[in-house]
Design a protein around this motif. Structure first.
Motif, PDB file in Angstrom:
ATOM      1  N   SER A 163      -7.239   8.595   7.804  1.00  0.00           N
ATOM      2  CA  SER A 163      -7.071  10.077   7.965  1.00  0.00           C
ATOM      3  C   SER A 163      -5.684  10.452   8.054  1.00  0.00           C
ATOM      4  O   SER A 163      -4.703   9.648   7.920  1.00  0.00           O
ATOM      5  CB  SER A 163      -7.926  10.518   9.087  1.00  0.00           C
ATOM      6  OG  SER A 163      -7.198   9.844  10.421  1.00  0.00           O
ATOM      7  N   GLU A 164      -5.390  11.595   8.173  1.00  0.00           N
ATOM      8  CA  GLU A 164      -3.830  12.256   8.095  1.00  0.00           C
ATOM      9  C   GLU A 164      -2.826  11.573   8.931  1.00  0.00           C
ATOM     10  O   GLU A 164      -1.973  11.449   8.554  1.00  0.00           O
ATOM     11  CB  GLU A 164      -3.817  13.828   8.237  1.00  0.00           C
ATOM     12  CG  GLU A 164      -2.526  14.477   7.923  1.00  0.00           C
ATOM     13  CD  GLU A 164      -2.807  16.090   7.889  1.00  0.00           C
ATOM     14  OE1 GLU A 164      -1.779  16.804   8.137  1.00  0.00           O
ATOM     15  OE2 GLU A 164      -3.798  16.525   7.572  1.00  0.00           O
ATOM     16  N   ALA A 174      -2.936   9.963   0.224  1.00  0.00           N
ATOM     17  CA  ALA A 174      -4.115   9.961   1.295  1.00  0.00           C
ATOM     18  C   ALA A 174      -5.123   8.976   0.677  1.00  0.00           C
ATOM     19  O   ALA A 174      -5.727   8.148   1.497  1.00  0.00           O
ATOM     20  CB  ALA A 174      -4.584  11.126   1.680  1.00  0.00           C
ATOM     21  N   LYS A 175      -5.617   9.079  -0.407  1.00  0.00           N
ATOM     22  CA  LYS A 175      -6.549   8.133  -1.276  1.00  0.00           C
ATOM     23  C   LYS A 175      -6.358   6.632  -1.169  1.00  0.00           C
ATOM     24  O   LYS A 175      -7.026   5.777  -0.723  1.00  0.00           O
ATOM     25  CB  LYS A 175      -6.813   8.744  -2.630  1.00  0.00           C
ATOM     26  CG  LYS A 175      -8.049   8.029  -3.192  1.00  0.00           C
ATOM     27  CD  LYS A 175      -8.499   8.667  -4.591  1.00  0.00           C
ATOM     28  CE  LYS A 175      -9.400   7.992  -5.322  1.00  0.00           C
ATOM     29  NZ  LYS A 175      -9.538   8.420  -6.535  1.00  0.00           N
ATOM     30  N   VAL A 176      -4.938   6.387  -1.596  1.00  0.00           N
ATOM     31  CA  VAL A 176      -4.454   5.078  -1.654  1.00  0.00           C
ATOM     32  C   VAL A 176      -4.525   4.535  -0.231  1.00  0.00           C
ATOM     33  O   VAL A 176      -4.636   3.368   0.262  1.00  0.00           O
ATOM     34  CB  VAL A 176      -3.068   4.865  -2.211  1.00  0.00           C
ATOM     35  CG1 VAL A 176      -2.549   3.549  -2.243  1.00  0.00           C
ATOM     36  CG2 VAL A 176      -3.228   5.503  -3.530  1.00  0.00           C
ATOM     37  N   GLN A 223      -3.263  14.345  -1.574  1.00  0.00           N
ATOM     38  CA  GLN A 223      -4.436  13.724  -1.698  1.00  0.00           C
ATOM     39  C   GLN A 223      -4.559  12.411  -2.303  1.00  0.00           C
ATOM     40  O   GLN A 223      -5.033  11.374  -2.061  1.00  0.00           O
ATOM     41  CB  GLN A 223      -5.352  14.692  -2.518  1.00  0.00           C
ATOM     42  CG  GLN A 223      -5.896  16.219  -1.828  1.00  0.00           C
ATOM     43  CD  GLN A 223      -6.580  15.951  -0.429  1.00  0.00           C
ATOM     44  OE1 GLN A 223      -6.835  14.832   0.146  1.00  0.00           O
ATOM     45  NE2 GLN A 223      -6.805  16.719   0.194  1.00  0.00           N
ATOM     46  N   ALA A 224      -3.546  12.278  -3.421  1.00  0.00           N
ATOM     47  CA  ALA A 224      -3.302  11.129  -4.137  1.00  0.00           C
ATOM     48  C   ALA A 224      -2.857  10.078  -3.203  1.00  0.00           C
ATOM     49  O   ALA A 224      -3.281   8.904  -3.407  1.00  0.00           O
ATOM     50  CB  ALA A 224      -2.228  11.676  -5.366  1.00  0.00           C
ATOM     51  N   ALA A 284       0.990   6.562  -6.864  1.00  0.00           N
ATOM     52  CA  ALA A 284      -0.085   7.396  -7.294  1.00  0.00           C
ATOM     53  C   ALA A 284       0.418   8.966  -7.191  1.00  0.00           C
ATOM     54  O   ALA A 284       0.044   9.781  -8.195  1.00  0.00           O
ATOM     55  CB  ALA A 284      -1.183   7.062  -6.049  1.00  0.00           C
ATOM     56  N   THR A 340       0.730  -0.991   0.015  1.00  0.00           N
ATOM     57  CA  THR A 340      -0.012   0.029  -0.039  1.00  0.00           C
ATOM     58  C   THR A 340       0.921   1.270  -0.018  1.00  0.00           C
ATOM     59  O   THR A 340       0.431   2.291  -0.639  1.00  0.00           O
ATOM     60  CB  THR A 340      -0.993   0.068   1.421  1.00  0.00           C
ATOM     61  OG1 THR A 340      -1.621  -1.178   1.160  1.00  0.00           O
ATOM     62  CG2 THR A 340      -1.676   1.212   1.170  1.00  0.00           C
ATOM     63  N   ALA A 344       0.997   3.988  -2.896  1.00  0.00           N
ATOM     64  CA  ALA A 344       0.651   5.497  -2.669  1.00  0.00           C
ATOM     65  C   ALA A 344       1.800   6.453  -3.051  1.00  0.00           C
ATOM     66  O   ALA A 344       1.595   7.404  -3.719  1.00  0.00           O
ATOM     67  CB  ALA A 344       0.770   5.599  -0.988  1.00  0.00           C
ATOM     68  N   ASP A 392      -6.119   5.415   2.606  1.00  0.00           N
ATOM     69  CA  ASP A 392      -7.424   5.242   3.050  1.00  0.00           C
ATOM     70  C   ASP A 392      -7.249   5.609   4.701  1.00  0.00           C
ATOM     71  O   ASP A 392      -7.972   4.842   5.486  1.00  0.00           O
ATOM     72  CB  ASP A 392      -7.978   4.038   2.593  1.00  0.00           C
ATOM     73  CG  ASP A 392      -9.599   3.710   2.701  1.00  0.00           C
ATOM     74  OD1 ASP A 392     -10.144   5.008   2.693  1.00  0.00           O
ATOM     75  OD2 ASP A 392      -9.974   2.761   3.115  1.00  0.00           O
ATOM     76  N   ASP A 415      -2.284  18.391  -3.865  1.00  0.00           N
ATOM     77  CA  ASP A 415      -2.692  17.291  -5.057  1.00  0.00           C
ATOM     78  C   ASP A 415      -1.890  15.853  -4.472  1.00  0.00           C
ATOM     79  O   ASP A 415      -2.472  15.123  -4.623  1.00  0.00           O
ATOM     80  CB  ASP A 415      -2.522  17.807  -6.290  1.00  0.00           C
ATOM     81  CG  ASP A 415      -3.642  18.659  -6.988  1.00  0.00           C
ATOM     82  OD1 ASP A 415      -4.539  18.843  -6.290  1.00  0.00           O
ATOM     83  OD2 ASP A 415      -3.108  19.474  -7.976  1.00  0.00           O
TER      84      ASP A 415
END
Lengths: 380, 380
Positions: B302-303, B296-298, B293-294, B277, B270, B274, B300, B290
């Motif tokens: 919170s910060e 963080a999306k992978v 976010q790319a 991504a 993972t 990330a 999944d 950006d």
């Protein structure tokens, strides 16, 4: 998880000594932003200070344990120290890297002392410091440099044991010079091999390694190495600040490559005699200025351009006091000092020599294995 | 004597770019007290900054070359740089560590900018800074953090060449992990062997080496090593900031000792996904947010508690910008960044992964040899 460098009573004793000074001076809290002071009172040791991104704050109240006000990323490591009150903020943060939390922590104090004098700095943004002052405008911020330096100058036997260990490691590494260094070796390879040797001998890290090499002396004592090969007739000097558990040695050694001129032999002997003259009188009751004068007398030069002939040593490569003609700090037992005489040999040539000692009741203890008067000659 | 890291036109170009920004913002002079900025404009590189005793000052006027206001001990080394105007003071000095000389240097300027914002500090005593303000009360001191960071974020090809070299050295050292590390090895010996390997591979220095080891992850990413031996099922992480000619790599690698659990294998994959991504979209026109976010999306999640997922890299281990959700800094060609996603694996367990890239017109250039999705297993 992380192993502590000292048991809890070491930090409790430091805190109590600081609080005693605070009581006598009417100070409510000490406020720190810098690595050495944070580590001195908490034991929090990390190389993460290399990153300038996040500020770290410590408040030592006049009663009770220190309070850490730190970024979340340090909470786990701080929890392994003796500190109970750990207040964390998210950093980097869009608008507030811990200032509101810090102001809240300081709200009960009216006389806050922090380092503002010689050898100090502010490891937080000036803009944030101004905001802190605005948020705590009930409080007076005083210069606490003197009491803190006075406290840190005198080492505990546990600190001295670590300093003795790293000075021993440095001495062992220098003893291997005849196998490590040779004529024709580029200076940057000399540095590389010495760094590796220090690590092999047990140093944790080598944050400081400077030096020089040149015919009949070197140009300065702070340069990184060039790729110039060592040549017959060069004087090579290496000055190292290696660490063990966060405590520094700071001493140097000179080597003659192939042969040494009479001028170099004589200068080396004079430097060693200067150290001996200072060590001869170094004991409680004397002052830093006395040690400076004892060395200056042997060197028979004006102060020169280095500014001083030694300094305190401990958690930092250089600490208060300074061995200058104007530093009248009285020597106390368990101060750890470097004796660092230097000689100008010409407009662009100098030599420097350095040993590390502990002030004791009676003769000082040498932490380094002292160099003899004859400059060692590397014959490879 | 000392060799320069760059030819003179590198420093002239940096100075001219700063002066262009100063012109457009009505700034008369930039004022610096810190190592990175001093080196950025002058090329003055020394480990002597380890000593907190003496302050160092640099003034960059809106026209002409920078002016160094420095202790005598640095005059010889500074004279080897492109700087012509070198004003020296004696330090340590009984009453004035260069402040009168500095005030005199600043007397012709009325709008003086200096770093006061995020990631900055003041490397001089606060008391001396106040005295400087008093002596130059004709002048306004402004926050120059933004223009300086903006300038330093974008690297020259010469800087990128040094960064590529040190990242290559780090990659070579990590590639030797199967020979260097083994089950039963105390973590502090793991660190020692890796430091030595980095030096052997050509690093000048290893100012930063942190990491951890534990069953199915580690507790934090900033700790010094314990003496605990590596055990079957541990994940070992080493994160290194080694340097070449004063430029840093900053990346880490994870290794499974003997075997990796499904959770560890999955987390490693993972983390690598990330990075991929973020690299996929990393080019001029996108922003730091950006990239955050790319990743963080992978991930999944919170910060989390690290505060960001990467940062700028160069003369310091961490530099602006930050890969956070709130940093809208537009990516520009020749920015050098770390991509550093992290995953919480439990209340006291995490994994982190990091690569170093250059933003290019088109796909980014990886300076590190990127890790694959499968966590390497050390079978010794």
């Amino acid at each position: 998880m992380s192993e502590q460098d000292f048991p809890e009573d070491e930090f409790a004793a430091r805190t109590q000594a600081a609080q005693k000074a605070m009581h006598s001076q009417g100070i409510d809290a000490l406020f720190f932003t810098t690595e050495a002071e944070m580590r001195y009172f908490t034991g929090f040791r990390t190389l993460f200070w290399q990153s300038p991104t996040r500020p770290w704050f410590l408040v030592v109240p006049v009663n009770g344990k220190p309070i850490a006000v730190i970024p979340q990323i340090g909470a786990h490591l701080m929890a392994s120290t003796w500190i109970d009150d750990i207040r964390v903020f998210s950093a980097p943060h869009p608008v507030d890297d811990g200032i509101a939390l810090l102001a809240d922590t300081l709200k009960g104090f009216t006389k806050i002392a922090m380092p503002m004098g010689r050898e100090s700095g502010l490891r937080m943004p000036l803009r944030d410091f101004q905001r802190l002052r605005d948020l705590t405008n009930h409080a007076e911020y005083l210069d606490g440099t003197g009491p803190i330096q006075s406290l840190r100058m005198v080492k505990s036997e546990r600190e001295i044991a670590l300093l003795r260990e790293i000075c021993g490691i440095g001495s062992e590494a220098f003893a291997r010079a005849p196998e490590l260094f040779h004529s024709g070796q580029p200076l940057n390879e000399v540095f590389r091999s010495f760094r590796i040797e220090l690590l092999k001998q047990g140093a944790d890290d080598v944050p400081y390694l400077v030096g020089g090499a040149g015919q009949d002396g070197y140009g300065d004592v702070i340069s990184p190495p060039s790729a110039r090969p060592l040549q017959e007739g060069d004087v090579l000097m290496l000055d190292t600040g290696a660490t063990k558990s966060g405590y520094f040695c700071d001493f140097d050694r000179n080597f003659a490559i192939g042969q040494a001129s009479d001028a170099v032999r004589s200068a080396h002997e004079t430097l060693v005699r200067a150290v001996e003259a200072a060590a001869e009188i170094a004991r409680p009751g004397r002052t830093c200025a006395d040690l400076f004068q004892a060395m200056a007398k042997v060197l028979d030069q004006s102060e020169g351009d280095v500014g001083r002939l030694g300094h305190g040593l401990g958690m930092q490569l250089t600490e208060a006091p300074s061995l200058t003609g104007f530093d009248e700090t009285p020597l106390r037992a368990n101060m750890v000092l470097t004796l660092e005489p230097s000689l100008a040999l010409g407009p662009d040539r100098m030599m420097v020599h350095e040993e590390n000692i502990v002030i004791r009741d009676g003769s000082p203890e040498f932490l380094t294995v002292p160099a003899g008067p004859d400059i060692p000659v590397i014959t490879r």
